[in-house]
Structure formats: structure tokens, C-alpha cells
Design an enzyme around this catalytic site. Structure first.
Site, PDB file in Angstrom:
ATOM      1  N   SER A   1       0.857  -1.190   0.000  1.00  0.00           N
ATOM      2  CA  SER A   1       0.000   0.000   0.000  1.00  0.00           C
ATOM      3  C   SER A   1       0.891   1.237   0.000  1.00  0.00           C
ATOM      4  O   SER A   1       2.093   1.142   0.287  1.00  0.00           O
ATOM      5  CB  SER A   1      -0.853  -0.029   1.277  1.00  0.00           C
ATOM      6  OG  SER A   1      -1.436   1.223   1.541  1.00  0.00           O
TER       7      SER A   1
ATOM      8  N   TYR B   1      -3.474  -0.854  10.038  1.00  0.00           N
ATOM      9  CA  TYR B   1      -3.351  -1.003   8.574  1.00  0.00           C
ATOM     10  C   TYR B   1      -1.944  -0.553   8.161  1.00  0.00           C
ATOM     11  O   TYR B   1      -1.249  -1.238   7.420  1.00  0.00           O
ATOM     12  CB  TYR B   1      -4.421  -0.158   7.872  1.00  0.00           C
ATOM     13  CG  TYR B   1      -4.463  -0.366   6.372  1.00  0.00           C
ATOM     14  CD1 TYR B   1      -5.177  -1.423   5.815  1.00  0.00           C
ATOM     15  CD2 TYR B   1      -3.776   0.490   5.514  1.00  0.00           C
ATOM     16  CE1 TYR B   1      -5.210  -1.622   4.439  1.00  0.00           C
ATOM     17  CE2 TYR B   1      -3.798   0.294   4.138  1.00  0.00           C
ATOM     18  CZ  TYR B   1      -4.519  -0.755   3.606  1.00  0.00           C
ATOM     19  OH  TYR B   1      -4.538  -0.955   2.239  1.00  0.00           O
TER      20      TYR B   1
HETATM   21  P1  NAP Z   1     -12.063  -4.692  -0.955  1.00  0.00           P
HETATM   22  O1  NAP Z   1     -12.847  -4.337  -2.174  1.00  0.00           O
HETATM   23  O2  NAP Z   1     -12.561  -4.259   0.377  1.00  0.00           O
HETATM   24  O3  NAP Z   1     -11.737  -6.255  -0.952  1.00  0.00           O
HETATM   25  C1  NAP Z   1     -11.057  -6.834   0.099  1.00  0.00           C
HETATM   26  C2  NAP Z   1     -11.043  -8.330  -0.124  1.00  0.00           C
HETATM   27  O4  NAP Z   1     -10.414  -8.971   1.013  1.00  0.00           O
HETATM   28  C3  NAP Z   1     -12.446  -8.889  -0.228  1.00  0.00           C
HETATM   29  O5  NAP Z   1     -12.467  -9.950  -1.151  1.00  0.00           O
HETATM   30  C4  NAP Z   1     -12.685  -9.408   1.180  1.00  0.00           C
HETATM   31  O6  NAP Z   1     -13.646 -10.427   1.278  1.00  0.00           O
HETATM   32  C5  NAP Z   1     -11.305  -9.943   1.509  1.00  0.00           C
HETATM   33  N1  NAP Z   1     -11.201 -10.163   2.958  1.00  0.00           N
HETATM   34  C6  NAP Z   1     -11.241  -9.235   3.917  1.00  0.00           C
HETATM   35  N2  NAP Z   1     -11.195  -9.843   5.127  1.00  0.00           N
HETATM   36  C7  NAP Z   1     -11.134 -11.170   4.886  1.00  0.00           C
HETATM   37  C8  NAP Z   1     -11.084 -12.331   5.711  1.00  0.00           C
HETATM   38  N3  NAP Z   1     -11.120 -12.241   7.042  1.00  0.00           N
HETATM   39  N4  NAP Z   1     -11.027 -13.541   5.129  1.00  0.00           N
HETATM   40  C9  NAP Z   1     -11.024 -13.659   3.775  1.00  0.00           C
HETATM   41  N5  NAP Z   1     -11.079 -12.609   2.951  1.00  0.00           N
HETATM   42  C10 NAP Z   1     -11.137 -11.387   3.498  1.00  0.00           C
HETATM   43  O7  NAP Z   1     -10.611  -4.050  -1.030  1.00  0.00           O
HETATM   44  P2  NAP Z   1      -9.611  -3.779  -2.240  1.00  0.00           P
HETATM   45  O8  NAP Z   1      -9.527  -2.317  -2.379  1.00  0.00           O
HETATM   46  O9  NAP Z   1      -9.931  -4.628  -3.395  1.00  0.00           O
HETATM   47  O10 NAP Z   1      -8.263  -4.237  -1.529  1.00  0.00           O
HETATM   48  C11 NAP Z   1      -7.581  -5.419  -1.865  1.00  0.00           C
HETATM   49  C12 NAP Z   1      -6.160  -5.316  -1.301  1.00  0.00           C
HETATM   50  O11 NAP Z   1      -5.528  -4.148  -1.843  1.00  0.00           O
HETATM   51  C13 NAP Z   1      -6.114  -5.153   0.219  1.00  0.00           C
HETATM   52  O12 NAP Z   1      -4.983  -5.835   0.734  1.00  0.00           O
HETATM   53  C14 NAP Z   1      -5.920  -3.654   0.390  1.00  0.00           C
HETATM   54  O13 NAP Z   1      -5.301  -3.330   1.598  1.00  0.00           O
HETATM   55  C15 NAP Z   1      -5.034  -3.358  -0.796  1.00  0.00           C
HETATM   56  N6  NAP Z   1      -5.033  -1.949  -1.212  1.00  0.00           N
HETATM   57  C16 NAP Z   1      -6.146  -1.348  -1.700  1.00  0.00           C
HETATM   58  C17 NAP Z   1      -6.053  -0.020  -2.099  1.00  0.00           C
HETATM   59  C18 NAP Z   1      -7.225   0.739  -2.668  1.00  0.00           C
HETATM   60  O14 NAP Z   1      -7.088   1.945  -2.931  1.00  0.00           O
HETATM   61  N7  NAP Z   1      -8.360   0.129  -2.889  1.00  0.00           N
HETATM   62  C19 NAP Z   1      -4.858   0.690  -1.982  1.00  0.00           C
HETATM   63  C20 NAP Z   1      -3.746   0.026  -1.476  1.00  0.00           C
HETATM   64  C21 NAP Z   1      -3.849  -1.294  -1.094  1.00  0.00           C
HETATM   65  P3  NAP Z   1     -15.204 -10.018   1.634  1.00  0.00           P
HETATM   66  O15 NAP Z   1     -15.773  -9.513   0.358  1.00  0.00           O
HETATM   67  O16 NAP Z   1     -15.780 -11.329   2.076  1.00  0.00           O
HETATM   68  O17 NAP Z   1     -15.144  -9.001   2.724  1.00  0.00           O
END
Ligand code: NAP
Length: 260
Positions: A152, A165
Site C-alpha cells: 500500500s 493497517y
Molecule cells: P475490498 O474491495 O474491500 O476487498 C477486500 C477483499 O479482502 C475482499 O475480497 C474481502 O472479502 C477480503 N477479505 C477481507 N477480510 C477477509 C477475511 N477475514 N477472510 C477472507 N477474505 C477477506 O478491497 P480492495 O480495495 O480490493 O483491496 C484489496 C487489497 O488491496 C487489500 O490488501 C488492500 O489493503 C489493498 N489496497 C487497496 C487499495 C485501494 O485503494 N483500494 C490501496 C492500497 C492497497 P469479503 O468480500 O468477504 O469481505
């Protein structure tokens, strides 16, 4: 002249015959990573908390690849430890692991609840460590593998209202280097992608906050939030032979945020 110059081609990016695990691939960035790997030729073992990965499976099937869904709550270590073994049971091997699942819980530092600290660290860090270790055990003997962690901007910066986080994502950067150092000699490459600001459910609350949204946009040189599809090329590159001499990097895909 190196004799290998003539053998290089776009086939270096081809993932035909590869088996990839992507966690949290039911939506958001994980879904984009899974579809990208499928379009490059890989079959997918999709891990999701609910077990419902129908939309992702459909997209993978449209790409002509196979997708198996596996339900696991990654805050539960017993369930984490089943993931790699189950993938091997179904597909016989693991070539690529994308540690994408992550959670974020926002609250001012002085009010931050201990149980929320534990929850975020368990999903973002401990599960990534345990699953990487299990996958590495499978990759050592064939001397081949790729692990891609999702870091991130908060692997580099402090952020606000999200102390675990930030701590977990700094640790993901560190673990990426630790794993890369130990496993490079087995031809296993571990790198991380550090996404900038991407429009997913994870960031919906800050996009809905007009002031915060404007602050963020004004600081991104590209002047826009990224779409999950902006990350698809990078994951294919890091999963492919084209990156076989890259070890322990944290690759920012951020519209210039860190360069500023
Ligand atoms: P998201 O749309 O909230 O998706 C998160 C994913 O993680 C979902 O599939 C969720 O499953 C899963 N998850 C969360 N807790 C879990 C658990 N206890 N067991 C199994 N699965 C779990 O977020 P995203 O933006 O796509 O983020 C994906 C990754 O990218 C994360 O590591 C996040 O920190 C990183 N990231 C995102 C951004 C951004 O701007 N979006 C920036 C930097 C890094 P559910 O649907 O069941 O909750």
C-alpha cells in the site's frame, strides 16, 4: 551478444499451464488480479470469505480458464493453513500466490480498539505470512514460484486513523524482502504491488468524503483514482518469467503519488 536475446518474446508473459491462488478475489482488486492471470493463461484457485465467487468465476471462464472457489476466513489461522493444501489437492501444484485479501478499520488513534488492531493484523499480516510459508513449502522442490503481496502507499507513509493497517502494510513490505532473500536461490520470486488510490469498496468512505476526496485527487499527479484494471498488467508481469530476476521489490502503481 547474449545467446538469449533471440529467445525473448511476449511468451515470457504467458501463464499457460500455471496455477494461481488469489485471496479476496470475489471483488475489487483481487477480482482484477484473478481475471488478469486467467487472461494470461493461468487456472485459478480463488479464496473468498463467503465462498461466493460466482462473478469472478464467470469472468475467468469467459477467459477460457478453470476457476475453483474455496471458502476461508483468513482471520482464522486454522482456515488459512488449509488453503495451500486444498489448492494442491485440486490442481496438484501452486505456481503463483497473490496475497490480496485485506481489511481496513478506521478510527482516531486515541480511540483505536485493541480488538480492531488484532483483527486487521490477523488478516493483513499473519494470514499473509502463514499462507506464503505454506505455498513456499510447495514451491521449493520444483524450484519455481511467484509470490505477490499487496502492499500500500501506507507501506511507505503513516496515514491517518488506520494504525494497524499502516503497521501491517509496512510489515508486508518487510516480509516481501525477507521471503525474497531466503527463497531466491530456489528460483522463487517474491515481490509486492503497492497500489495507490483505487476505486473499490475499501476506499468508498474516503471517496464519499468530499473534502478528503478533493485532497487526495489534488495530490495524485495522474489526477484520477485508479480503476482495478490499472493493476492488471503489473500482476501478470510479476507472475511471469519476464520478472524472473526481480526479488523483493515493492512496485508502486500509484499515478505518481510517491514520486511527488
Ligand atoms: P475490498 O474491495 O474491500 O476487498 C477486500 C477483499 O479482502 C475482499 O475480497 C474481502 O472479502 C477480503 N477479505 C477481507 N477480510 C477477509 C477475511 N477475514 N477472510 C477472507 N477474505 C477477506 O478491497 P480492495 O480495495 O480490493 O483491496 C484489496 C487489497 O488491496 C487489500 O490488501 C488492500 O489493503 C489493498 N489496497 C487497496 C487499495 C485501494 O485503494 N483500494 C490501496 C492500497 C492497497 P469479503 O468480500 O468477504 O469481505
Amino acid at each position: 551478444m547474449s545467446t538469449n536475446l533471440r529467445s525473448f518474446s511476449l511468451d515470457y508473459f504467458n501463464l499457460n499451464g500455471k496455477i494461481a491462488i488469489v485471496t479476496g478475489a470475489n471483488k475489487g482488486l483481487g477480482q482484477a488480479y484473478a481475471v488478469a492471470l486467467a487472461k494470461a493463461g493461468a487456472d485459478l484457485f480463488i479464496v473468498s470469505r463467503s465462498g461466493d465467487c460466482e462473478e469472478t468465476r464467470q469472468l475467468i471462464m469467459e477467459a477460457g480458464r478453470r476457476a475453483e472457489c474455496f471458502q476461508a476466513d483468513l482471520s482464522n489461522r486454522k482456515e488459512v493453513k488449509q488453503v495451500a493444501a486444498k489448492c494442491v489437492e485440486v490442481f496438484g501444484k501452486i505456481d503463483i500466490l497473490v496475497n490480496n485479501a485485506g481489511t481496513i478499520l478506521r478510527s482516531p488513534l486515541v480511540e483505536y480498539r485493541e480488538e480492531d488492531w488484532d483483527k486487521v493484523m490477523e488478516v493483513n499480516l499473519n494470514s499473509l505470512y502463514l499462507l506464503s510459508q505454506e505455498a513456499a513449502k510447495v514451491m521449493v522442490e520444483p524450484r519455481s514460484g511467484k509470490i505477490i503481496n499487496i502492499a500500500s502507499m501506507l507501506s511507505f507513509q503513516g496515514g491517518k486513523f488506520v494504525p494497524p493497517y499502516t503497521a501491517s502494510k509496512h510489515a508486508v513490505a518487510g516480509l516481501t524482502k525477507a521471503f525474497a532473500n531466503e527463497l531466491a536461490e530456489y528460483n522463487i520470486q517474491i515481490n509486492a504491488i503497492a497500489p495507490g488510490y483505487i476505486a473499490t469498496d475499501n476506499t468508498a468512505p474516503i471517496r464519499a468524503d468530499e473534502k478528503r476526496n478533493a485532497e487526495i485527487l489534488s495530490r495524485i499527479p495522474a489526477r484520477r483514482w485508479a480503476d482495478p484494471s490499472d493493476l492488471m498488467g503489473t500482476v501478470v508481469f510479476l507472475a511471469s518469467k519476464a520478472s524472473d530476476y526481480m526479488n523483493g521489490h515493492i512496485v508502486a502503481v500509484d499515478g505518481g503519488w510517491l514520486a511527488r
